[in-house]
Motif scaffolding. Structure first.
Motif, PDB file in Angstrom:
ATOM      1  N   ASP A  51      28.849  37.752  40.181  1.00 61.67           N
ATOM      2  CA  ASP A  51      29.871  37.721  41.211  1.00 61.67           C
ATOM      3  C   ASP A  51      30.458  39.115  41.391  1.00 61.67           C
ATOM      4  OD1 ASP A  51      32.806  37.143  39.578  1.00 61.67           O
ATOM      5  OD2 ASP A  51      30.960  36.624  38.558  1.00 61.67           O
ATOM      6  N   CYS A  52      31.135  39.275  42.511  1.00 58.92           N
ATOM      7  CA  CYS A  52      31.670  40.573  42.920  1.00 58.92           C
ATOM      8  C   CYS A  52      33.185  40.518  42.980  1.00 58.92           C
ATOM      9  CB  CYS A  52      31.111  40.925  44.304  1.00 58.92           C
ATOM     10  SG  CYS A  52      31.794  42.441  45.018  1.00 58.92           S
ATOM     11  N   ASP A  53      33.820  41.558  42.469  1.00 54.87           N
ATOM     12  CA  ASP A  53      35.267  41.719  42.553  1.00 54.87           C
ATOM     13  C   ASP A  53      35.521  42.942  43.424  1.00 54.87           C
ATOM     14  OD1 ASP A  53      37.980  42.114  42.263  1.00 54.87           O
ATOM     15  OD2 ASP A  53      37.926  42.307  40.083  1.00 54.87           O
ATOM     16  N   ILE A  54      36.150  42.721  44.575  1.00 58.48           N
ATOM     17  CA  ILE A  54      36.413  43.839  45.496  1.00 58.48           C
ATOM     18  C   ILE A  54      37.899  44.191  45.544  1.00 58.48           C
ATOM     19  CG2 ILE A  54      34.383  43.504  46.944  1.00 58.48           C
ATOM     20  CD1 ILE A  54      36.162  41.964  48.926  1.00 58.48           C
ATOM     21  N   SER A  55      38.681  43.727  44.544  1.00 55.83           N
ATOM     22  CA  SER A  55      40.121  43.987  44.552  1.00 55.83           C
ATOM     23  C   SER A  55      40.456  45.460  44.320  1.00 55.83           C
ATOM     24  CB  SER A  55      40.835  43.116  43.514  1.00 55.83           C
ATOM     25  OG  SER A  55      40.363  43.400  42.223  1.00 55.83           O
ATOM     26  N   ALA A  56      39.612  46.191  43.658  1.00 53.32           N
ATOM     27  CA  ALA A  56      39.828  47.628  43.434  1.00 53.32           C
ATOM     28  C   ALA A  56      38.496  48.315  43.733  1.00 53.32           C
ATOM     29  CB  ALA A  56      40.291  47.878  42.007  1.00 53.32           C
ATOM     30  N   ILE A  57      37.896  48.908  42.726  1.00 52.92           N
ATOM     31  CA  ILE A  57      36.549  49.469  42.875  1.00 52.92           C
ATOM     32  C   ILE A  57      35.578  48.295  42.879  1.00 52.92           C
ATOM     33  CG2 ILE A  57      34.764  50.856  41.758  1.00 52.92           C
ATOM     34  CD1 ILE A  57      37.031  52.483  40.476  1.00 52.92           C
ATOM     35  N   PRO A  58      34.714  48.160  43.895  1.00 54.83           N
ATOM     36  CA  PRO A  58      33.774  47.040  43.894  1.00 54.83           C
ATOM     37  C   PRO A  58      32.991  46.978  42.573  1.00 54.83           C
ATOM     38  CG  PRO A  58      33.699  48.158  45.997  1.00 54.83           C
ATOM     39  CD  PRO A  58      34.549  49.001  45.074  1.00 54.83           C
TER      40      PRO A  58
END
Length: 175
Positions: A51-58
């Motif tokens: 999964d991907c977290d785009i809240s800060a640095i992808p």
């Protein structure tokens, strides 16, 4: 008078697990968690998720749904598509269990084995080797994450053409 200290109990890693049978496995978009891809045999527990977290640095996170000893750490190795990627994974509690989880910025070349359309293998010491069939889906996820976006369901449906419907794939325990 000198006292003898009790000997510390020896700790050992759990016995190695066999490699999962992934002959009929496929990638599917998680029905429980937005932007998560899961890999496994339909109707069975997924063996892998990204999964991907785009809240800060992808950042991409990979979870190998295989038991991990509390406090353990290892290198997860991915080999395929002309690349070798290694990422540090740690035993991470998920519910009442502990699984292998690692993350790295989406732009890191460690993800390149997953970005191509051909088959690859993924190994965590003691957790067996996962054979991953060819699919454009993980590459689409990596590309979207690198662009700071979550995987678009429409793009995924287009990539799934020709592949079986992964709706029966059980995303638990890590969905």
């Amino acid at each position: 008078m000198m006292r003898d200290m009790p000997e510390a109990a020896e700790t050992f890693a759990s016995d190695p697990l066999p490699s999962p049978d992934t002959e009929d496995a496929m990638w599917a978009l998680s029905q429980r968690t937005d932007g998560r891809l899961i890999y496994g045999v339909p109707g069975e527990t997924a063996v892998l998720s990204i999964d991907c977290d785009i809240s800060a640095i992808p950042t991409l996170r990979i979870t190998r749904n295989s038991p991990a000893d509390e406090g353990a750490g290892a290198l997860l190795a991915m080999v395929g598509n002309g690349h070798i990627g290694r990422i540090k994974v740690d035993a991470t509690e998920v519910g009442n269990d502990s699984f292998w989880v690692g993350e790295s910025p989406a732009l890191n070349e460690v993800w390149e084995p997953l970005a191509g359309p051909r088959e690859l293998t993924l190994t965590v010491p003691g957790a067996g080797m996962v054979s991953i069939g060819p699919s454009p889906m993980p590459g689409l996820m990596i590309e979207a994450c690198r662009a700071g976006e979550l995987l678009d369901g429409a793009a995924l449906l287009e990539a799934q053409e020709g592949e079986d419907d992964g709706a029966d794939l059980d995303a638990s325990p890590v969905s």
